[in-house]
Scaffold this active site. Structure first.
Site, PDB file in Angstrom:
ATOM      1  N   HIS A  78       2.044  39.921 -44.205  1.00 52.80           N
ATOM      2  CA  HIS A  78       1.568  39.523 -45.525  1.00 52.80           C
ATOM      3  C   HIS A  78       1.309  38.023 -45.599  1.00 52.80           C
ATOM      4  O   HIS A  78       1.985  37.235 -44.944  1.00 52.80           O
ATOM      5  CB  HIS A  78       2.618  39.881 -46.593  1.00 52.80           C
ATOM      6  CG  HIS A  78       3.048  41.316 -46.587  1.00 52.80           C
ATOM      7  ND1 HIS A  78       4.146  41.767 -45.864  1.00 52.80           N
ATOM      8  CD2 HIS A  78       2.524  42.396 -47.211  1.00 52.80           C
ATOM      9  CE1 HIS A  78       4.284  43.077 -46.053  1.00 52.80           C
ATOM     10  NE2 HIS A  78       3.316  43.483 -46.865  1.00 52.80           N
ATOM     11  N   HIS A 106       7.125  34.572 -49.858  1.00 52.78           N
ATOM     12  CA  HIS A 106       6.381  34.884 -51.093  1.00 52.78           C
ATOM     13  C   HIS A 106       6.899  34.108 -52.299  1.00 52.78           C
ATOM     14  O   HIS A 106       6.303  34.167 -53.379  1.00 52.78           O
ATOM     15  CB  HIS A 106       6.445  36.382 -51.413  1.00 52.78           C
ATOM     16  CG  HIS A 106       5.763  37.244 -50.398  1.00 52.78           C
ATOM     17  ND1 HIS A 106       4.425  37.107 -50.088  1.00 52.78           N
ATOM     18  CD2 HIS A 106       6.218  38.253 -49.608  1.00 52.78           C
ATOM     19  CE1 HIS A 106       4.091  37.982 -49.157  1.00 52.78           C
ATOM     20  NE2 HIS A 106       5.168  38.696 -48.842  1.00 52.78           N
ATOM     21  N   ASP A 116       6.415  42.754 -39.312  1.00 53.47           N
ATOM     22  CA  ASP A 116       5.875  43.913 -40.034  1.00 53.47           C
ATOM     23  C   ASP A 116       4.408  44.174 -39.688  1.00 53.47           C
ATOM     24  O   ASP A 116       3.755  44.996 -40.331  1.00 53.47           O
ATOM     25  CB  ASP A 116       6.089  43.799 -41.555  1.00 53.47           C
ATOM     26  CG  ASP A 116       5.825  42.419 -42.107  1.00 53.47           C
ATOM     27  OD1 ASP A 116       5.385  41.525 -41.356  1.00 53.47           O
ATOM     28  OD2 ASP A 116       6.039  42.221 -43.335  1.00 53.47           O
ATOM     29  N   ASP A 154       3.833  36.726 -40.420  1.00 49.49           N
ATOM     30  CA  ASP A 154       4.195  37.955 -41.133  1.00 49.49           C
ATOM     31  C   ASP A 154       2.890  38.718 -41.453  1.00 49.49           C
ATOM     32  O   ASP A 154       1.826  38.120 -41.589  1.00 49.49           O
ATOM     33  CB  ASP A 154       4.920  37.574 -42.433  1.00 49.49           C
ATOM     34  CG  ASP A 154       5.503  38.765 -43.173  1.00 49.49           C
ATOM     35  OD1 ASP A 154       6.702  39.035 -43.008  1.00 49.49           O
ATOM     36  OD2 ASP A 154       4.755  39.426 -43.942  1.00 49.49           O
TER      37      ASP A 154
HETATM   38  N1  Q9C Z   1       3.212  49.026 -50.783  1.00 47.80           N
HETATM   39  C1  Q9C Z   1       7.675  40.506 -46.889  1.00 47.80           C
HETATM   40  O1  Q9C Z   1       7.272  41.053 -45.876  1.00 47.80           O
HETATM   41  N2  Q9C Z   1       5.433  45.585 -51.636  1.00 47.80           N
HETATM   42  N3  Q9C Z   1       7.417  40.970 -48.106  1.00 47.80           N
HETATM   43  C2  Q9C Z   1       4.117  45.975 -51.321  1.00 47.80           C
HETATM   44  C3  Q9C Z   1       2.649  47.958 -51.586  1.00 47.80           C
HETATM   45  C4  Q9C Z   1       5.816  44.222 -51.366  1.00 47.80           C
HETATM   46  C5  Q9C Z   1       6.661  42.175 -48.293  1.00 47.80           C
HETATM   47  C6  Q9C Z   1       3.732  47.126 -52.206  1.00 47.80           C
HETATM   48  C7  Q9C Z   1       5.821  43.848 -49.914  1.00 47.80           C
HETATM   49  C8  Q9C Z   1       6.465  42.505 -49.723  1.00 47.80           C
HETATM   50  C9  Q9C Z   1       8.523  39.283 -46.776  1.00 47.80           C
HETATM   51 ZN    ZN Z   2       5.616  40.857 -44.781  1.00 51.16          ZN
END
Ligand code: Q9C
Ligand code: ZN
Length: 339
Positions: free
Chosen positions: A195, A159, A282, A193
């Site tokens: 995301h 990110h 994830d 991932d």
């Molecule tokens: N529940 C990675 O997997 N928060 N980053 C989301 C909504 C951020 C995930 C908020 C999630 C980031 C590397």
């Molecule tokens: Zn992620």
């Protein structure tokens, strides 16, 4: 065959007390137990996993991936914070604003795009150690193309953009690895991932040296919301070198493998010399942050399918937050990769 594992020993230095998610104070999901769980499982099979700790924080070429002002900000805020202090920005710059506040405690909102990515005194050190580990692992791929190398690192990176951070990420580990490999050939980054890897996308958006392919949950409802749509195809010389494949939260093993097939097809149609996998687990059904409907066995199948590209491959750890399952998912992926 063996898999070489490089791990960032200083990851425990990054240990914020909590995160703000959906406006609420929550446990910090991206915690050091994640990596401990992974290593504990891999250590059980020394015949297959050759584990190398990395103590270095040296990242040559870091300025070719991240802006000098972002790095300067990290260095200054690290000095400003005392040992058990933490910092979460509360005011965020909209992209058009270019002014940089003098006050270090007010500057974070210029670089940060969410409230779940706190900075502590040792965050920058831990991030440099993770990035350095991935660069070391990438170099290994260059000297021995038959190697499969896994970088067990945190904090994660996908990110983090050239000039910004968020989503638990401060420095873009995979992008730094890709930068090293792209000097010697064409690189594909396959980001699996849950995301979207918005930072990696941004860093190589205008490049035809690095093909970024991401499979992720629909940004209409999944973090990072503002990026990850199929319309984002790259620009300039990079047009056609960015591929976003969207899945829904109800995606099961079958749906996922089908879309992974599209991604692998697209990669095999380009003339790629090196592969980087941004490995987030994830997507597991029980993940507390992400979570599609995947079961742990599917990661083995994923590894097996991706290994059919027969490319020198660097696997970089990204997300995966089910503390009891993260190690097993990674092990399954790596086992599948070995065939
Ligand atoms: N529940 C990675 O997997 N928060 N980053 C989301 C909504 C951020 C995930 C908020 C999630 C980031 C590397
Ligand atoms: Zn992620």
């Amino acid at each position: 065959m063996k898999i070489e594992v490089y791990f960032s020993v200083y990851h425990t230095l990054h240990n914020p007390p909590f995160e703000l998610s959906r406006g609420k104070q929550q446990e910090y999901f991206e915690n050091s137990q994640r990596l401990k769980n992974i290593l504990k499982i891999l250590e059980q099979d020394p015949e297959v996993f050759e584990i190398h700790p990395n103590f270095s924080t040296n990242v040559p070429d870091i300025k070719e991936v991240h802006s000098e002002k972002l790095l300067k900000f990290y260095a200054e805020i690290s000095k400003y914070l005392s040992d058990d202090d933490y910092h979460i920005p509360d005011t965020f710059a909209v992209p058009k604003i270019s002014l940089l506040p003098e006050d270090i405690t007010k500057r974070s909102g210029y670089f940060c795009f969410d409230s779940a990515t706190p900075i502590t005194r040792r965050t920058f050190s831990a991030s440099l150690n993770a990035a350095s580990t991935v660069v070391k692992a990438a170099r290994k791929i260059l000297t021995d193309k038959n190697k499969i190398v896994y970088a067990a690192v945190r904090p994660p990176g996908h990110h983090a953009g050239k000039d910004y951070f968020g989503g638990y990420c401060y420095l873009n580990n995979s992008a730094l690895g890709a930068h090293v490999l792209s000097k010697k050939g064409r690189v594909a980054i396959l980001d699996i991932d849950y995301h979207h890897g918005n930072g990696t996308q941004e860093i190589f958006y205008d490049s035809d040296r690095v093909f970024f392919v991401s499979l992720h949950a629909n940004p209409a409802y999944a973090f990072p919301y503002f990026w990850g749509y199929p319309e984002e195809i790259g620009e300039g010389p990079g047009e056609g070198w960015n591929l976003n494949i969207v899945l829904e939260d109800d995606a099961d093993n079958r749906a996922y493998l089908q879309k992974l097939g599209y991604a692998l097809d697209a990669i095999s149609k380009k003339d790629i010399d090196y592969l980087i996998i941004s490995l987030g687990v994830d997507t597991l059904f029980s993940d507390p942050v992400g979570g599609m409907m995947l079961t742990e066995h599917i990661f083995e199948e994923m590894g097996r399918e991706i290994s059919k590209l027969k490319l020198p491959t660097l696997i970089v750890q990204e997300g995966g937050y089910d503390l009891t399952q993260v190690g097993k998912c990674v092990l399954n992926f790596l086992t599948g990769f070995l065939g």
